[in-house]
Design a protein around this motif. Structure first.
Motif, PDB file in Angstrom:
ATOM      1  N   VAL A 159       0.837  -1.201   0.000  1.00 64.21           N
ATOM      2  CA  VAL A 159       0.000   0.000   0.000  1.00 64.21           C
ATOM      3  C   VAL A 159       0.875   1.256   0.000  1.00 64.21           C
ATOM      4  O   VAL A 159       0.616   2.219  -0.735  1.00 64.21           O
ATOM      5  N   THR A 160       1.951   1.223   0.802  1.00 63.56           N
ATOM      6  CA  THR A 160       2.858   2.378   0.837  1.00 63.56           C
ATOM      7  C   THR A 160       3.479   2.603  -0.546  1.00 63.56           C
ATOM      8  O   THR A 160       3.538   3.737  -1.040  1.00 63.56           O
ATOM      9  N   ALA A 161       3.915   1.513  -1.186  1.00 62.25           N
ATOM     10  CA  ALA A 161       4.533   1.640  -2.512  1.00 62.25           C
ATOM     11  C   ALA A 161       3.530   2.173  -3.529  1.00 62.25           C
ATOM     12  O   ALA A 161       3.839   3.067  -4.329  1.00 62.25           O
ATOM     13  N   LEU A 162       2.303   1.636  -3.485  1.00 65.99           N
ATOM     14  CA  LEU A 162       1.274   2.101  -4.428  1.00 65.99           C
ATOM     15  C   LEU A 162       0.950   3.576  -4.194  1.00 65.99           C
ATOM     16  O   LEU A 162       0.809   4.346  -5.141  1.00 65.99           O
ATOM     17  N   CYS A 163       0.829   3.960  -2.924  1.00 70.54           N
ATOM     18  CA  CYS A 163       0.541   5.363  -2.613  1.00 70.54           C
ATOM     19  C   CYS A 163       1.656   6.263  -3.144  1.00 70.54           C
ATOM     20  O   CYS A 163       1.406   7.336  -3.672  1.00 70.54           O
ATOM     21  N   PHE A 164       2.902   5.794  -3.004  1.00 69.64           N
ATOM     22  CA  PHE A 164       4.029   6.576  -3.491  1.00 69.64           C
ATOM     23  C   PHE A 164       3.964   6.701  -5.016  1.00 69.64           C
ATOM     24  O   PHE A 164       4.062   7.800  -5.565  1.00 69.64           O
ATOM     25  N   LEU A 165       3.769   5.579  -5.682  1.00 68.27           N
ATOM     26  CA  LEU A 165       3.746   5.582  -7.155  1.00 68.27           C
ATOM     27  C   LEU A 165       2.645   6.479  -7.707  1.00 68.27           C
ATOM     28  O   LEU A 165       2.865   7.254  -8.636  1.00 68.27           O
ATOM     29  N   ILE A 166       1.456   6.360  -7.112  1.00 73.72           N
ATOM     30  CA  ILE A 166       0.328   7.138  -7.623  1.00 73.72           C
ATOM     31  C   ILE A 166       0.388   8.573  -7.107  1.00 73.72           C
ATOM     32  O   ILE A 166       0.080   9.523  -7.818  1.00 73.72           O
ATOM     33  N   GLY A 167       0.810   8.717  -5.837  1.00 69.84           N
ATOM     34  CA  GLY A 167       0.748  10.030  -5.199  1.00 69.84           C
ATOM     35  C   GLY A 167       1.853  10.985  -5.626  1.00 69.84           C
ATOM     36  O   GLY A 167       1.644  12.200  -5.664  1.00 69.84           O
ATOM     37  N   TYR A 168       3.033  10.431  -5.944  1.00 76.61           N
ATOM     38  CA  TYR A 168       4.148  11.321  -6.265  1.00 76.61           C
ATOM     39  C   TYR A 168       3.846  12.232  -7.462  1.00 76.61           C
ATOM     40  O   TYR A 168       3.950  13.463  -7.337  1.00 76.61           O
ATOM     41  N   PRO A 169       3.447  11.655  -8.616  1.00 73.69           N
ATOM     42  CA  PRO A 169       3.131  12.560  -9.739  1.00 73.69           C
ATOM     43  C   PRO A 169       1.967  13.502  -9.442  1.00 73.69           C
ATOM     44  O   PRO A 169       1.933  14.629  -9.931  1.00 73.69           O
ATOM     45  N   MET A 170       1.032  13.041  -8.586  1.00 80.74           N
ATOM     46  CA  MET A 170      -0.101  13.912  -8.247  1.00 80.74           C
ATOM     47  C   MET A 170       0.382  15.121  -7.444  1.00 80.74           C
ATOM     48  O   MET A 170      -0.008  16.263  -7.709  1.00 80.74           O
ATOM     49  N   ALA A 171       1.244  14.865  -6.464  1.00 73.86           N
ATOM     50  CA  ALA A 171       1.781  15.971  -5.661  1.00 73.86           C
ATOM     51  C   ALA A 171       2.609  16.899  -6.543  1.00 73.86           C
ATOM     52  O   ALA A 171       2.544  18.133  -6.414  1.00 73.86           O
ATOM     53  N   TYR A 172       3.351  16.301  -7.474  1.00 75.46           N
ATOM     54  CA  TYR A 172       4.169  17.102  -8.384  1.00 75.46           C
ATOM     55  C   TYR A 172       3.267  18.019  -9.218  1.00 75.46           C
ATOM     56  O   TYR A 172       3.528  19.215  -9.353  1.00 75.46           O
ATOM     57  N   ALA A 173       2.184  17.437  -9.732  1.00 79.83           N
ATOM     58  CA  ALA A 173       1.259  18.235 -10.552  1.00 79.83           C
ATOM     59  C   ALA A 173       0.695  19.391  -9.738  1.00 79.83           C
ATOM     60  O   ALA A 173       0.577  20.522 -10.217  1.00 79.83           O
ATOM     61  N   MET A 174       0.373  19.125  -8.471  1.00 79.92           N
ATOM     62  CA  MET A 174      -0.188  20.186  -7.625  1.00 79.92           C
ATOM     63  C   MET A 174       0.846  21.275  -7.361  1.00 79.92           C
ATOM     64  O   MET A 174       0.543  22.466  -7.390  1.00 79.92           O
ATOM     65  N   ALA A 175       2.091  20.853  -7.086  1.00 82.94           N
ATOM     66  CA  ALA A 175       3.121  21.822  -6.727  1.00 82.94           C
ATOM     67  C   ALA A 175       3.542  22.672  -7.916  1.00 82.94           C
ATOM     68  O   ALA A 175       4.070  23.764  -7.741  1.00 82.94           O
ATOM     69  N   HIS A 176       3.340  22.148  -9.132  1.00 80.36           N
ATOM     70  CA  HIS A 176       3.836  22.870 -10.294  1.00 80.36           C
ATOM     71  C   HIS A 176       2.724  23.422 -11.179  1.00 80.36           C
ATOM     72  O   HIS A 176       2.986  23.895 -12.274  1.00 80.36           O
ATOM     73  N   ALA A 177       1.481  23.363 -10.707  1.00 83.29           N
ATOM     74  CA  ALA A 177       0.379  23.924 -11.488  1.00 83.29           C
ATOM     75  C   ALA A 177       0.275  25.420 -11.202  1.00 83.29           C
ATOM     76  O   ALA A 177       0.842  25.917 -10.224  1.00 83.29           O
ATOM     77  N   SER A 178      -0.453  26.113 -12.059  1.00 84.81           N
ATOM     78  CA  SER A 178      -0.725  27.527 -11.787  1.00 84.81           C
ATOM     79  C   SER A 178      -1.554  27.612 -10.508  1.00 84.81           C
ATOM     80  O   SER A 178      -2.182  26.629 -10.108  1.00 84.81           O
ATOM     81  N   SER A 179      -1.567  28.770  -9.852  1.00 92.15           N
ATOM     82  CA  SER A 179      -2.165  28.803  -8.521  1.00 92.15           C
ATOM     83  C   SER A 179      -3.653  28.453  -8.542  1.00 92.15           C
ATOM     84  O   SER A 179      -4.171  27.858  -7.609  1.00 92.15           O
ATOM     85  N   GLY A 180      -4.337  28.804  -9.631  1.00 90.46           N
ATOM     86  CA  GLY A 180      -5.751  28.448  -9.740  1.00 90.46           C
ATOM     87  C   GLY A 180      -5.945  26.943  -9.778  1.00 90.46           C
ATOM     88  O   GLY A 180      -6.725  26.384  -9.009  1.00 90.46           O
ATOM     89  N   TRP A 181      -5.188  26.280 -10.645  1.00 94.93           N
ATOM     90  CA  TRP A 181      -5.278  24.826 -10.760  1.00 94.93           C
ATOM     91  C   TRP A 181      -4.831  24.146  -9.478  1.00 94.93           C
ATOM     92  O   TRP A 181      -5.427  23.158  -9.046  1.00 94.93           O
ATOM     93  N   ALA A 182      -3.766  24.683  -8.880  1.00 91.09           N
ATOM     94  CA  ALA A 182      -3.251  24.068  -7.657  1.00 91.09           C
ATOM     95  C   ALA A 182      -4.352  24.030  -6.607  1.00 91.09           C
ATOM     96  O   ALA A 182      -4.522  23.032  -5.898  1.00 91.09           O
ATOM     97  N   ARG A 183      -5.137  25.116  -6.528  1.00 84.40           N
ATOM     98  CA  ARG A 183      -6.201  25.170  -5.534  1.00 84.40           C
ATOM     99  C   ARG A 183      -7.266  24.117  -5.823  1.00 84.40           C
ATOM    100  O   ARG A 183      -7.738  23.425  -4.922  1.00 84.40           O
ATOM    101  N   ILE A 184      -7.625  23.998  -7.113  1.00 84.41           N
ATOM    102  CA  ILE A 184      -8.641  22.998  -7.477  1.00 84.41           C
ATOM    103  C   ILE A 184      -8.153  21.585  -7.153  1.00 84.41           C
ATOM    104  O   ILE A 184      -8.872  20.779  -6.558  1.00 84.41           O
TER     105      ILE A 184
END
Lengths: 392, 278
Positions: free
Chosen positions: A182-207
């Motif tokens: 579960v930890t590995a799956l969360c990392f695999l799926i969550g890492y790109p998601m967190a990256y997308a949030m951190a690097h999106a424009s502020s409007g998208w990041a909020r959504i």
């Protein structure tokens, strides 16, 4: 004055946590090694059995003492509990013990020993006496031995459980395996998601943040229910598969009430605990770093692996440890979507608490689980710091 | 190097990420339309997909609003939740204020102790409080008080964390200023500190309430029939006979979660603004 006052405001909560959590846990630990049921119900027998050699049948006086106390135990309704304790040591002895006091009146044997043997031949064997003596010990290692698939024999020796009854070690390993997966799956799926949030424009990041926080705030039971609805045989996902022609209508996939159900649902439930710490670390990684790497000739892959990823490691560690700690003690999701194959150690603890009523074993399993979690918690505190834990 | 290649890689990661978000949030949105299903099924029938009004109904909501057991569960959840929140917020805020002092002794250990309910496996909490509270000289098993105490203990760490975080941005000179103007400790706390940290206190309180509102294991092990809460009632519903009434409850709980979320985010934005140096 200032110092005294500053600390005293924390005292009510400290006292509260000690009374409502630490003391109950302490009593749980005690329960895992301490059981005075038999010693209290048969105090004189307990005493005389301590002096018993163990190599031949006890003297007639011991039989007489036991007869007296068994009758007393029947009157105080303790007999059933005594019989079940002894039965855990020597299976089959439950009926021997519980029927004995009822039948004394019907025998006309010359002495107490003969009476007992006439009621049940087992009273003429050493095994039940060994079991009885062991049951009068108030402190016992039996529960912990059983929790790791060993057993304490009536004569005090330790043996491995027969293969068909070795369940707990397998279950601990399964729990560890599921937590790692579960930890590995969360990392695999969550890492790109967190990256997308951190690097999106502020409007998208909020959504995107709202999309992560809605499940975080939603009741665990709601989220588990939604997986039953999606994964069951007549469920949404199977419907889609049938519609797309991936599986035949009469051959729908079994994805819930088994290990798949546990893994999928636990990953989704714990995913926000991975994403949120990652996101908070990633927003603080300077953007110029990867640019600098590219300008020095790194391709995007190298720039990521050698520069960005190492900088995000504190988030990976924080999220990963948190998910691992939470999944190792997971109960609700496996209980509802795990079926019999997807159960974890917590579910077995609940089983011994509610169904088999073997509370000593439930306590021993809990203590082992708890020790594991405490070790992880200390590691978390050392390397990440509990006061840096963030919510939402 | 080949830009087309890197674009493809980026695109693939992008699609994977999008699926991640779908995986996380999608399941919740499946529940909402199904709760309006006119038939007792958990799947979208063709009529529903064609938006035929006949396929939708409010019958499960009607069921829910007419059912005594669900009424009781709703009342219990709010009653236990509110009591536990008041207790957790009061104790947690006091503790956080005191932990914020730089000279607090053994701060790290105390913090680890106060946060520990958050990471203790819930089954262990449930088993321990069950054994402890059912002892005859305590007798708190199957009582509201026993559940409220346990829920307050589980919720307090959240208050400690959120209030500590808010206090990190609190300007201590304000307290000195108030003190030089003649305010005593209580006045300083009530008129200066509390208003400024109140968003953190309220956020912590909402976390504590949500913890209690969602807690099922302690109620399952220790609560009696009388103390059944919403999640406990859902638990039986899922285990015994799953019918779409559960989905109606689930939909209402999702709406509730969204409301709580926006309140918390609004409070967070307010704190950020308030604590900004002028």
């Amino acid at each position: 004055m200032g110092k005294l006052k500053a600390s005293s405001l924390a005292l009510p909560l400290i006292a509260f946590v000690v009374v409502t959590l630490l003391v109950p846990i302490f009593s749980l630990v005690r329960l895992s090694v301490y059981d005075s049921t038999v010693a209290e119900a048969l105090p004189k027998t307990a005493e005389v059995l301590q002096a018993w050699s163990g190599t031949e049948l006890p003297s007639i006086e011991v039989y007489e003492t036991l007869a007296e106390e068994l009758i007393a135990a029947q009157e105080t309704r303790e007999l059933g509990r005594v019989a079940s304790r002894v039965n855990r040591i020597l299976s089959g002895s439950r009926s021997t013990i519980s029927k004995t006091p009822r039948r004394f009146a019907r025998t006309d044997a010359p002495d107490a020993r003969e009476e007992f043997i006439e009621i049940d031949e087992d009273w003429g064997e050493l095994a039940i006496w060994h079991a009885l003596r062991q049951a009068t010990d108030t402190f016992t290692s039996r529960n912990f031995l059983q929790a790791v698939d060993f057993r304490l024999m009536p004569d005090g020796s330790i043996e491995r459980m027969p293969e068909s009854q070795q369940v707990y070690v397998t279950l601990f390993i399964r729990t560890l395996g599921v937590s790692i997966a579960v930890t590995a799956l969360c990392f695999l799926i969550g890492y790109p998601m967190a990256y997308a949030m951190a690097h999106a424009s502020s409007g998208w990041a909020r959504i995107l943040l709202v999309l992560v926080l809605i499940p975080f705030w939603t009741s665990l039971l709601v989220r588990t229910t939604s997986w039953i609805v999606i994964l069951q045989q007549q469920g949404v996902l199977n419907d889609i598969f049938v519609f797309l022609g991936i599986v035949a209508d009469d051959n729908r996939l079994t994805m819930v009430h088994n290990m798949t159900g546990t893994l999928v649902a636990m990953t989704q439930v714990l995913l926000p605990f991975m994403i949120l710490p990652l996101y908070s670390v990633m927003t603080n990684i300077p953007r110029d770093l990867t640019k600098a790497a590219s300008s020095l000739g790194a391709n995007p892959f190298q720039a990521f692996v050698r520069v960005y990823f190492p900088n995000s490691l504190p988030g990976v560690a924080a999220g990963g440890l948190l998910v691992f700690i939470l999944s190792i003690g997971y109960y609700i999701t496996p209980a509802l979507v795990g079926g019999s194959k997807g159960q974890l150690i917590s579910n077995l603890i609940a089983y011994h608490l509610q169904t088999s009523l073997n509370w000593g074993l439930a306590a021993a399993l809990s203590v082992i689980l708890l020790v594991g979690v405490i070790v992880l918690y200390v590691v978390y505190d050392r390397f990440i710091g509990i006061d840096r834990m963030k919510l939402g | 190097m080949n830009t087309l290649f890197w674009r493809t890689v980026k695109g693939a990661v992008g699609v994977f990420t999008a699926f991640g978000f779908l995986f996380l949030i999608g399941p919740l949105f499946v529940i909402v339309p199904l709760s309006f299903n006119a038939e007792p099924y958990f799947t979208f029938r063709p009529e529903m997909l064609m938006l035929d009004p006949e396929a939708f109904s409010l019958r499960w909501y009607e069921n829910l609003f007419n059912d005594e057991e669900w009424h009781r569960a709703l009342f219990n959840s709010f009653f236990i939740g509110i009591c536990a929140t008041i207790l957790a917020t009061t104790l947690g805020t006091l503790a956080a204020i005191s932990l914020n002092q730089s000279n607090f002794p053994a701060r790290r250990t105390v913090m680890a102790l106060l946060i520990s309910p958050m990471v203790t496996p819930i089954v262990i909490v449930g088993v321990s409080v069950f054994f402890f509270y059912s002892q005859p000289f305590i007798g708190l098993a199957q009582t509201y008080l026993g559940i409220i105490l346990s829920h307050a203990m589980l919720g307090a760490p959240f208050v400690v964390i959120t209030v500590t975080a808010t206090l990190a941005g609190f300007n201590q000179t304000l307290m000195h200023a108030a003190s030089s103007l003649g305010a005593n400790a209580w006045t300083r706390f009530r008129r200066v500190q509390l208003p400024l940290i109140s968003p953190g206190v309220i956020t912590g309180g909402l976390f504590a309430f949500a913890t209690s509102f969602d807690e099922v294991v302690v109620v399952l092990f220790m609560g009696g029939l009388e103390q059944r809460t919403l999640p406990r009632q859902m638990w039986s519903g899922i285990r015994e006979e799953i019918n779409p009434t559960i989905l109606a409850v689930a939909t209402l709980l999702i709406i509730f979660a969204v409301l709580v979320l926006f309140t918390v985010e609004w409070l967070r934005a307010r704190t950020a603004k308030q604590l900004q140096p002028q």
